[in-house]
Enzyme design. Structure first.
Site, mmCIF file in Angstrom:
data_model
loop_
_atom_site.group_PDB
_atom_site.id
_atom_site.type_symbol
_atom_site.label_atom_id
_atom_site.label_comp_id
_atom_site.label_asym_id
_atom_site.label_seq_id
_atom_site.Cartn_x
_atom_site.Cartn_y
_atom_site.Cartn_z
ATOM 1 N N GLU A 286 0.828 -1.206 0.000
ATOM 2 C CA GLU A 286 0.000 0.000 0.000
ATOM 3 C C GLU A 286 0.869 1.266 0.000
ATOM 4 O O GLU A 286 0.465 2.315 -0.494
ATOM 5 C CB GLU A 286 -0.922 -0.020 1.230
ATOM 6 C CG GLU A 286 -2.199 0.769 1.050
ATOM 7 C CD GLU A 286 -3.242 0.433 2.107
ATOM 8 O OE1 GLU A 286 -4.092 -0.427 1.834
ATOM 9 O OE2 GLU A 286 -3.211 1.027 3.182
ATOM 10 N N HIS A 307 7.174 -26.869 -0.949
ATOM 11 C CA HIS A 307 6.464 -27.965 -1.611
ATOM 12 C C HIS A 307 5.294 -27.460 -2.463
ATOM 13 O O HIS A 307 4.457 -28.236 -2.910
ATOM 14 C CB HIS A 307 5.986 -28.979 -0.569
ATOM 15 C CG HIS A 307 7.136 -29.642 0.124
ATOM 16 N ND1 HIS A 307 7.556 -30.917 -0.169
ATOM 17 C CD2 HIS A 307 8.004 -29.158 1.054
ATOM 18 C CE1 HIS A 307 8.621 -31.208 0.573
ATOM 19 N NE2 HIS A 307 8.910 -30.154 1.323
ATOM 20 N N LYS A 421 -14.242 1.076 -3.765
ATOM 21 C CA LYS A 421 -15.289 1.521 -2.830
ATOM 22 C C LYS A 421 -16.344 2.323 -3.584
ATOM 23 O O LYS A 421 -17.541 2.140 -3.387
ATOM 24 C CB LYS A 421 -14.686 2.417 -1.745
ATOM 25 C CG LYS A 421 -13.793 1.716 -0.764
ATOM 26 C CD LYS A 421 -13.418 2.679 0.351
ATOM 27 C CE LYS A 421 -12.235 2.163 1.134
ATOM 28 N NZ LYS A 421 -11.663 3.163 2.034
HETATM 29 O O1 PA5 Z 1 -3.297 1.681 5.969
HETATM 30 C C1 PA5 Z 1 -4.402 2.162 5.797
HETATM 31 O O2 PA5 Z 1 -4.613 3.360 5.890
HETATM 32 C C2 PA5 Z 1 -5.589 1.283 5.464
HETATM 33 O O3 PA5 Z 1 -5.230 -0.049 5.363
HETATM 34 C C3 PA5 Z 1 -6.637 1.387 6.546
HETATM 35 O O4 PA5 Z 1 -6.073 0.997 7.777
HETATM 36 C C4 PA5 Z 1 -7.852 0.549 6.228
HETATM 37 O O5 PA5 Z 1 -8.366 0.889 4.972
HETATM 38 C C5 PA5 Z 1 -8.931 0.741 7.276
HETATM 39 O O6 PA5 Z 1 -9.297 2.071 7.371
HETATM 40 P P1 PA5 Z 1 -10.046 2.619 8.641
HETATM 41 O O7 PA5 Z 1 -9.167 2.441 9.823
HETATM 42 O O8 PA5 Z 1 -10.319 4.048 8.329
HETATM 43 O O9 PA5 Z 1 -11.317 1.822 8.776
#
Ligand code: PA5
Length: 445
Positions: A286, A307, A421
């Protein structure tokens, strides 16, 4: 008592000369991080978190963990991405990937709100049936659908079970200090709340209440976890130090990337590190995967996956390098017994420990894979405990940030996550998305 980076098996592209060629780029990245002049600099709170955290909230985390331990057989942790992976990774790393199955004096911990699978939610409901339980709902934004919809369902169940007043004492909310639907609900219902600091993004938040409350409920020493991270913060504080393994590893990752090795395979020899790998994949994936760039993080557990994936790694496309985290002392060991029949021919191992056998698999695999032109980076860890893990977490966070700056991207945003989303909301008929709905639905005909 600290982790060690070993580049002996990383090949020439990670040799002294190659590393020297990266010096200026690493220094520039380091400067951006330390001076807060790089992209996403509003999200650098994690850098000082091991020493600069809200001490009174930390104490409240411990007292709430004690309450949960005393009145609950299970804790349901609702959160997705950075709002659950860190806690789950730490619990499994320190305790076991079979944490809920092992005999213990701490509550079972069930993770939910990280999927939209109906079966998974139905199963979660069955798992808490007949048990005393509490809920920790975690969402920085307070609006994430996966988490919010699971919370809606579980909130009704806990309220039906205990009544609204007692249920409110069993619901713990970790969210933004003032914004979002979850914060508004927590204030209205008088839930105990914990804060995700403004300057700490989800995937860098494991050492905040996001990770620490569930981790403490599992009976894990959160002081030792923070001390390990504080030690790493000192250790990697200067890019001048030849000992700065974080700088070296960040440089090597970019050197491999530039030489066409676009996949980093995270390797562990401990099944209890499977969720650790998931945490790492989110952190790297990410943070780096944007603007058409970025190493693709993937993971395996050896020798299990030798394996299944071993064949590809050994002889498939030469696209990858491996980063192995090797733990020197296992949490527990088992001796291989002598067998007078020796029907399996394994008496040559009698009296040896399983960890010894595992260590030979590790050495043999490194040699085989490097012979097969897959460079290996090795990170050695003394043991699988809180202190070592605190170091490891901080190490990978700083490497990720440095690496991202060297790559030329913002390691602290995730704009691409919004696309699915938007489509999902439109297809679900969320008010305000009418036009998108019409366009998207036509694409399915
Ligand atoms: O690293 C990030 O920002 C994301 O993975 C969020 O943690 C994830 O989308 C969850 O978001 P939130 O904590 O707003 O529900």
């Amino acid at each position: 008592m600290s982790l060690k980076l070993n580049l002996k098996y990383a090949g020439d592209s990670a040799g002294k000369e190659a590393l020297a060629s990266m010096k200026d780029e690493v220094s520039a990245a380091f400067g951006k991080l330390k001076n807060g002049t790089g992209a996403g600099s509003d999200y650098l709170g994690w850098l000082d978190l091991p020493v600069n955290y809200d001490k009174s909230e930390f104490a409240r985390i411990k007292s709430c963990a004690e309450k949960i331990k005393s009145d609950s057989q299970a804790l349901v942790v609702l959160g997705i991405g950075g709002s659950y992976l860190g806690a789950r990774a730490v619990i499994e790393f320190v305790k076991s990937n079979n944490y809920n199955l092992i005999s213990k004096d701490t509550p079972d911990i069930y993770f939910g709100g990280n999927t939209l699978s109906s079966y998974s939610l139905a199963e979660l409901i069955k798992l808490v049936e007949g048990k005393d339980f509490s809920i920790n709902v975690i969402s920085k934004s307070g609006t994430t659908t996966e988490t919010a919809v699971a919370f809606r369902v579980l909130k009704k169940i806990i309220e039906d079970k205990y009544g609204k007043e007692e249920a409110a004492k069993r619901i713990y909310v970790t969210t933004d200090k003032s914004r979002g639907a979850l914060k508004a609900l927590a204030d209205k219902e008088n839930y105990q709340t914990f804060v995700v600091p403004d300057d700490v993004g989800g995937r860098y938040s494991v050492l905040t209440a996001v990770g620490l409350l569930p981790i403490a409920v599992a009976g894990i020493d959160i002081d030792a976890l923070m001390s390990g991270a504080a030690y790493a913060r000192e250790k990697y504080a200067s890019d001048d130090s030849p000992e700065n393994d974080a700088c070296k590893y960040a440089a090597v990752r970019n050197l491999f990337y530039r030489s066409g090795r676009k996949i980093e395979l995270m390797v562990s020899y401990e099944p209890s590190m499977l969720m650790w790998n998931e945490w790492l994949k989110q952190l790297y994936g990410e943070s780096e995967g944007k603007d058409g760039k970025g190493l693709f993080p993937s993971s395996v557990i050896f020798s299990t996956d030798l394996h299944s994936m071993g064949q590809y790694i050994q002889q498939g496309e030469r696209l990858m390098f491996e980063t192995v985290i090797w733990v020197n002392s296992p949490i527990e060991d088992v001796d291989v017994p002598f067998d007078s029949d020796n029907g399996d021919g394994l008496n040559f191992l009698a009296g040896k420990t399983m960890h010894y056998v595992n260590s030979k698999a590790f050495q043999g695999t490194i040699l085989a894979h490097t012979d097969g032109d897959v460079p290996n980076i090795v990170i050695e860890l003394d043991r699988q405990d809180e202190y070592n893990l605190g170091q490891l977490i901080y190490f990978f966070e700083i490497v990720c940030a440095l690496s991202g700056y060297i790559l030329g991207i913002n390691p602290f945003d995730q704009p691409g996550v919004e696309s699915y989303k938007k489509n999902m909301f439109a297809l679900l008929g969320k008010p305000g998305y009418e036009q998108e709905k019409e366009i998207l639905e036509k694409r399915f005909i």
